[in-house]
Every structure is written in structure tokens, then in C-alpha cells.
Design a protein around this motif. Structure first.
Motif, short mmCIF file in Angstrom:
data_model
loop_
_atom_site.label_atom_id
_atom_site.label_comp_id
_atom_site.label_asym_id
_atom_site.label_seq_id
_atom_site.Cartn_x
_atom_site.Cartn_y
_atom_site.Cartn_z
N ASP A 110 -10.69 -7.15 -0.52
CA ASP A 110 -11.62 -7.25 0.35
C ASP A 110 -11.93 -8.39 1.40
N ILE A 113 2.08 3.85 2.73
CA ILE A 113 1.53 3.35 4.11
C ILE A 113 2.33 1.97 4.53
N ASN A 162 3.95 -4.35 -10.76
CA ASN A 162 2.65 -3.72 -10.48
C ASN A 162 2.00 -3.46 -11.98
N LEU A 176 0.92 -1.07 -0.19
CA LEU A 176 0.08 -0.08 0.08
C LEU A 176 0.96 1.04 0.07
N TYR A 192 -8.66 3.80 8.66
CA TYR A 192 -8.93 2.35 8.49
C TYR A 192 -9.37 1.77 9.98
N MET A 205 -3.67 -12.58 0.22
CA MET A 205 -3.02 -11.02 0.48
C MET A 205 -4.06 -10.35 1.14
N GLY A 242 -4.87 -6.44 2.62
CA GLY A 242 -4.52 -4.87 2.56
C GLY A 242 -5.19 -4.17 3.69
N PHE A 250 5.31 0.14 -4.73
CA PHE A 250 6.15 0.08 -5.86
C PHE A 250 7.32 1.12 -5.75
C1 LIG Z 1 -3.76 3.36 -0.57
C2 LIG Z 1 -3.31 2.43 -1.41
C3 LIG Z 1 -2.13 2.08 -1.78
C4 LIG Z 1 -1.90 0.89 -2.72
N1 LIG Z 1 -0.81 0.81 -3.14
C5 LIG Z 1 -0.31 -0.26 -4.11
C6 LIG Z 1 0.94 -0.32 -4.49
O1 LIG Z 1 1.80 0.21 -4.36
N2 LIG Z 1 1.30 -1.69 -5.22
C7 LIG Z 1 0.08 -2.48 -5.58
O2 LIG Z 1 0.45 -3.51 -6.26
N3 LIG Z 1 -1.16 -2.36 -4.97
C8 LIG Z 1 -1.26 -1.21 -4.36
N4 LIG Z 1 -2.57 -1.12 -3.67
C9 LIG Z 1 -3.62 -2.21 -4.01
C10 LIG Z 1 -3.42 -3.11 -2.65
O3 LIG Z 1 -2.28 -3.97 -2.78
C11 LIG Z 1 -4.61 -4.32 -2.69
O4 LIG Z 1 -4.22 -4.92 -3.97
C12 LIG Z 1 -5.98 -3.46 -2.67
O5 LIG Z 1 -6.07 -2.60 -1.75
C13 LIG Z 1 -7.08 -4.57 -2.65
O6 LIG Z 1 -6.99 -5.43 -1.45
P1 LIG Z 1 -7.72 -5.18 -0.04
O7 LIG Z 1 -8.93 -5.06 -0.41
O8 LIG Z 1 -7.25 -6.29 0.76
O9 LIG Z 1 -7.17 -3.78 0.35
C14 LIG Z 1 -2.85 -0.06 -2.91
C15 LIG Z 1 -4.32 0.06 -2.40
C16 LIG Z 1 -4.50 1.30 -1.71
C17 LIG Z 1 -5.93 1.28 -0.92
#
Ligand SMILES: Cc1cc2nc3c(=O)[nH]c(=O)nc-3n(C[C@H](O)[C@H](O)[C@H](O)COP(=O)(O)O)c2cc1C
Length: 340
Positions: free
Chosen positions: A225, A11, A121, A8, A306, A246, A248, A34
Motif C-alpha cells: 500500500d 502483469i 512465495n 504481480l 490501476y 517494494m 506493486g 512466481f
Molecule cells: C494481481 C496481483 C498479482 C500478484 N502476484 C504475486 C506474485 O506472483 N508473487 C507474490 O509474491 N506476490 C504477488 N502479489 C502481491 C504483491 O507482490 C504485493 O506484495 C501486494 O500487492 C502488496 O503490495 P502493493 O500494495 O504495493 O501492491 C500479487 C498482487 C496482485 C494484486
């Protein structure tokens, strides 16, 4: 079941990750936020030690990585196959870009730091990324994707993987890419089953995920999610063939989610509260030490969007909290919320 920490951007930086490791069990692998790829020439000019994104990956800021890299070259196994090292998650840097030569140069630079697993990514939906044919902006161009994959998978001892969405605008984009990826030796593919144009709206499309699973020959890690033990059970019921998950935003909201999923039940409320209070004290002081008062409050405000869900703050309470700009006041107010 193996649990991965999602990247993320802005973060899950090293302060956050190292703090999480001190308080939380259950995370096996972490993909790092990334890092844009660069040519060898640009890399020579960039002061990597002072660059924020490179600092996040540097071995001195990721102590477990340093140990994990030892002997890795001889073994030739992927870091992630070795599993947790000294109780800490394995780290995989994530790259962002679209030029094969820049990937090769950046991988060479990071290999000097002991990294051999790299994730690409092709899922980021941010407008400024997409317009430059990066992130999921590259998904409508499968030839470009294939060029990068062919170049990186040809590098000796390097393990390459992708993190993708269903496409930028349509699911046929991921179907074409997934089919082409079958020609290459990839370590795994992470799928977040939404389109780029959806950003984070709507629900992950499990039907389309099912279709991609029927097309791929690669190991798939699911992202999207999963915010509770119950969400995980529902997902497992639908996809019993998937064993890697995974987390997030759900793990930001509840740092003990990986642990809860592995033990098959939420922590008892009293234990959760005590452990969360310890984690939060460590996190807020760590961020203060490394980022100063302004930076720490900025990071904490982001996380409270969050935490607010788990601690059931109303919108009005959250808005009031986010108006506080002074570190001391912010920490006193938030600690009072936690102990209530
Ligand atoms: C604030 C934010 C930053 C993110 N940064 C990245 C990132 O740097 N690289 C990436 O592949 N996905 C990034 N994502 C996507 C998350 O890795 C993840 O795939 C997505 O939030 C869905 O999963 P979750 O519902 O468990 O959060 C980001 C998502 C959010 C909300």
C-alpha cells in the motif's frame, strides 16, 4: 533507499518489465512473478522454451540478466548485492511449491540460466493455491516451511529468501515461521503485513509488522500500500530502520513512483503526462507485437484498473472503457484520455 518491483502474476511479465526499464529509473531489484517448482523428471518432460512461465525468466527475454550473470559464479555474491547492472534492475525468480526435492531440482535447472538468487512465495492468498498448501496456505505448517528452507539454503552458492504474509488466518503463524527462519542463512525476507484471509482488504497491519521486526534477525523488505511519495514518508517515519521498499500496485498506477520516491517529490504534472504518454505508446505497441490484439487488450485492460486511479477516471468511465474489445479503438480511446 533501495526500491524493488513487486511480483504481480499475469502483469509484471517480461514485456512489461522491459518496457518499464526503457522509461523509468529508480527500480533496483525486481522479483519475478512466481514459477511452480517441479521435479527433475517433470522438468525433463516440460518443453521449457515454450512454457509461458519459464519463457518469462529465460535469459534471452531478460537481456540485462545475461550480462549480470557473467562472472557471478566466481564472485559468489548475491545478484542483489551487486545492485543495478548496466542501469537495469537485478532480477530474482520467485518459486512456488511445498516439496523440498522439487525446489532443489528447479533451482538446479535455473542455475544453468545464471540465476543464483531465489525467492519463495509463501504469501499468495488465491484459493486454488491455498488449498494445496502453497502460497500462504503453507503458513500454518512451519515444519513444511522449514524443510524447504533447510534444503535450499544448503545448496552451494545459492541465496534464498521468502516473501510472506502475516499468516493464512492468524498472526501467530508468521511469528512462529520468523523465529524458525532465524536458524537459517537467508538473503532477506519480504513481508506484506496482511493475513491471507484478508486478500487485499483492510490496511497493512503495521503493529504486527513491528512485532515481526523485533523477532527477526534477517533483513526485511516491506511490501504494501505505498502508492505515493506521501505514503512512503509516513512509512519511513514509522519504520526508520527499514531501507528497502517494494512497490506493486502503486507502481502500476504510476510507473514513475520509484523515481519520485527517490527524488522526494512527485514529478511536475506536465513532465509526468509527457513521459506517461511515451511509456504508454511503447507499452501498447510492445504488447501488440508480442501478445496479438486480443492478448494486448486483455493486458491493457488489467493495467487500466490501476491507471484509472492516477488519471482520476470515474467508475462509469472505467466501465465504459473496459467494454471496448477492439485493440485500435481501445488505444485511440485511452490515448485521448491521457492527452486530455
Ligand atoms: C494481481 C496481483 C498479482 C500478484 N502476484 C504475486 C506474485 O506472483 N508473487 C507474490 O509474491 N506476490 C504477488 N502479489 C502481491 C504483491 O507482490 C504485493 O506484495 C501486494 O500487492 C502488496 O503490495 P502493493 O500494495 O504495493 O501492491 C500479487 C498482487 C496482485 C494484486
Amino acid at each position: 533507499m533501495k526500491i524493488w518491483l513487486a511480483p504481480l502474476h499475469g502483469i509484471t511479465n517480461y514485456h512489461f518489465r522491459n518496457c518499464l526499464n526503457r522509461h523509468v529509473k529508480g527500480i533496483d531489484v525486481a522479483i519475478l512473478p512466481f514459477l511452480p517448482v517441479q521435479s527433475a523428471e517433470r522438468l525433463r518432460l516440460t518443453k521449457l522454451a515454450h512454457n509461458k512461465l519459464w519463457k518469462d525468466i529465460a535469459p534471452e527475454n531478460n537481456p540485462q540478466k545475461h550480462q549480470c550473470a557473467k562472472g557471478r559464479r566466481e564472485e559468489g555474491t548475491a545478484d542483489r548485492e551487486r545492485g543495478r547492472v548496466g542501469g537495469e534492475p537485478v532480477l530474482i525468480p520467485q518459486l512456488m511449491g511445498n516439496k523440498a526435492a522439487d525446489f532443489v531440482d528447479t533451482v538446479a535447472a535455473l542455475s544453468k540460466w545464471g540465476y543464483y538468487d531465489f525467492n519463495w512465495n509463501i504469501g499468495c492468498p488465491a484459493a486454488q493455491v491455498v488449498t494445496r498448501k502453497r502460497g500462504c496456505g503453507i503458513m500454518p505448517f512451519p515444519d513444511m516451511v522449514e524443510e524447504v528452507v533447510a534444503a535450499v539454503t544448503a545448496i552451494d552458492k545459492v541465496h534464498f529468501s521468502l516473501k510472506m504474509r502475516l499468516g493464512l488466518k492468524q498472526c501467530t503463524e508468521s511469528e512462529e515461521i520468523i523465529k524458525r527462519l532465524n536458524r537459517y542463512n537467508l538473503a532477506f525476507v519480504v513481508i506484506h503485513p496482511r493475513l491471507g484471509v484478508q486478500q487485499y482488504e483492510g490496511k497493512p497491519d503495521w503493529e504486527q509488522l513491528e512485532r515481526l521486526l523485533s523477532l527477526t534477525q534477517h533483513e526485511v523488505i516491506y511490501s504494501g500500500d505505498i502508492n505515493s511519495v506521501a505514503d512512503c514518508e509516513q512509512w519511513q517515519h514509522r519504520f526508520p530502520q527499514l531501507t528497502q521498499l517494494m512497490l506493486g500496485r502503486g507502481l502500476l498506477a504510476n510507473p514513475f513512483l520509484a523515481e519520485e520516491i527517490k527524488q522526494g517529490a512527485p514529478l511536475l504534472p506536465q513532465e509526468w503526462k509527457l513521459r506517461f504518454a511515451d511509456y504508454y505508446t511503447d507499452l501498447s505497441t510492445t504488447l501488440l507485437r508480442h501478445r496479438g490484439e486480443k492478448g494486448a487488450v486483455g493486458n491493457l485492460k488489467e493495467l487500466w484498473q490501476y491507471f484509472a486511479k492516477t488519471l482520476k477516471l470515474s467508475d462509469t468511465e472505467l466501465i465504459k472503457l473496459l467494454r471496448i474489445n477492439e485493440y485500435r479503438e481501445f488505444v485511440i480511446t485511452t490515448k485521448a484520455i491521457i492527452s486530455n
